[in-house]
Design a protein around this motif. Structure first.
Motif, short mmCIF file in Angstrom:
data_model
loop_
_atom_site.label_atom_id
_atom_site.label_comp_id
_atom_site.label_asym_id
_atom_site.label_seq_id
_atom_site.Cartn_x
_atom_site.Cartn_y
_atom_site.Cartn_z
N SER A 52 6.06 7.59 -6.30
CA SER A 52 6.20 8.98 -6.70
C SER A 52 7.58 9.53 -6.34
O SER A 52 7.94 10.61 -6.78
CB SER A 52 5.11 9.84 -6.06
OG SER A 52 5.29 9.88 -4.66
N SER B 134 2.43 1.68 -3.49
CA SER B 134 1.48 2.09 -4.52
C SER B 134 1.02 3.53 -4.32
O SER B 134 0.68 4.20 -5.28
CB SER B 134 0.28 1.15 -4.56
OG SER B 134 -0.49 1.28 -3.39
N ASN B 135 1.04 4.03 -3.09
CA ASN B 135 0.53 5.38 -2.82
C ASN B 135 1.60 6.44 -2.67
O ASN B 135 1.37 7.59 -2.96
CB ASN B 135 -0.33 5.37 -1.56
CG ASN B 135 -1.59 4.58 -1.76
OD1 ASN B 135 -2.24 4.72 -2.78
ND2 ASN B 135 -1.92 3.74 -0.82
N VAL B 136 2.79 6.05 -2.20
CA VAL B 136 3.79 7.06 -1.87
C VAL B 136 5.11 6.84 -2.59
O VAL B 136 5.59 7.70 -3.31
CB VAL B 136 4.05 7.09 -0.34
CG1 VAL B 136 5.13 8.09 0.01
CG2 VAL B 136 2.77 7.41 0.40
N SER C 204 0.83 -1.19 0.00
CA SER C 204 0.00 0.00 0.00
C SER C 204 0.87 1.25 0.00
O SER C 204 0.62 2.20 -0.74
CB SER C 204 -0.92 0.00 1.22
OG SER C 204 -1.64 1.20 1.28
N TYR C 205 1.91 1.23 0.81
CA TYR C 205 2.83 2.37 0.86
C TYR C 205 3.44 2.61 -0.51
O TYR C 205 3.44 3.73 -1.02
CB TYR C 205 3.93 2.12 1.90
CG TYR C 205 5.01 3.16 1.84
CD1 TYR C 205 4.82 4.41 2.43
CD2 TYR C 205 6.19 2.91 1.16
CE1 TYR C 205 5.80 5.37 2.35
CE2 TYR C 205 7.18 3.88 1.08
CZ TYR C 205 6.98 5.10 1.68
OH TYR C 205 7.95 6.06 1.59
#
Length: 80
Positions: free
Chosen positions: A69, A64-66, A61-62
């Motif tokens: 980028s 894919s979200n942070v 989750s980390y």
């Protein structure tokens, strides 16, 4: 990642690897307590698997979200 030998770094050696990993480790170290459940009750394999699965989900989750980028990290770390 099932095989640690498939992990590589984009050059710069060990010191560069430390610089690339440090921000990720410092941001994800708080997920480690999810592994504690596997240590309770005499190292029960079901509980170990549950703890590892929970940890993987948090890390995924980390990323894919942070982390994706954060181009500096994703350019430096690669899976073969």
């Amino acid at each position: 990642m099932n095989d640690s030998f498939t992990l590589g770094f984009g050059g710069g050696g060990f010191e560069a690897a430390l610089r690339n990993w440090e921000p990720i480790i410092s941001q994800t170290i708080s997920f480690v307590p999810t592994l504690e459940g596997g240590l309770k009750g005499g190292m029960n394999q079901r509980e170990i698997d549950r703890g590892v699965d929970g940890f993987k989900q948090l890390i995924e989750s980390y990323f894919s979200n942070v982390a994706l980028s954060e181009n500096r990290f994703t350019r430096a770390v690669r899976f073969k």
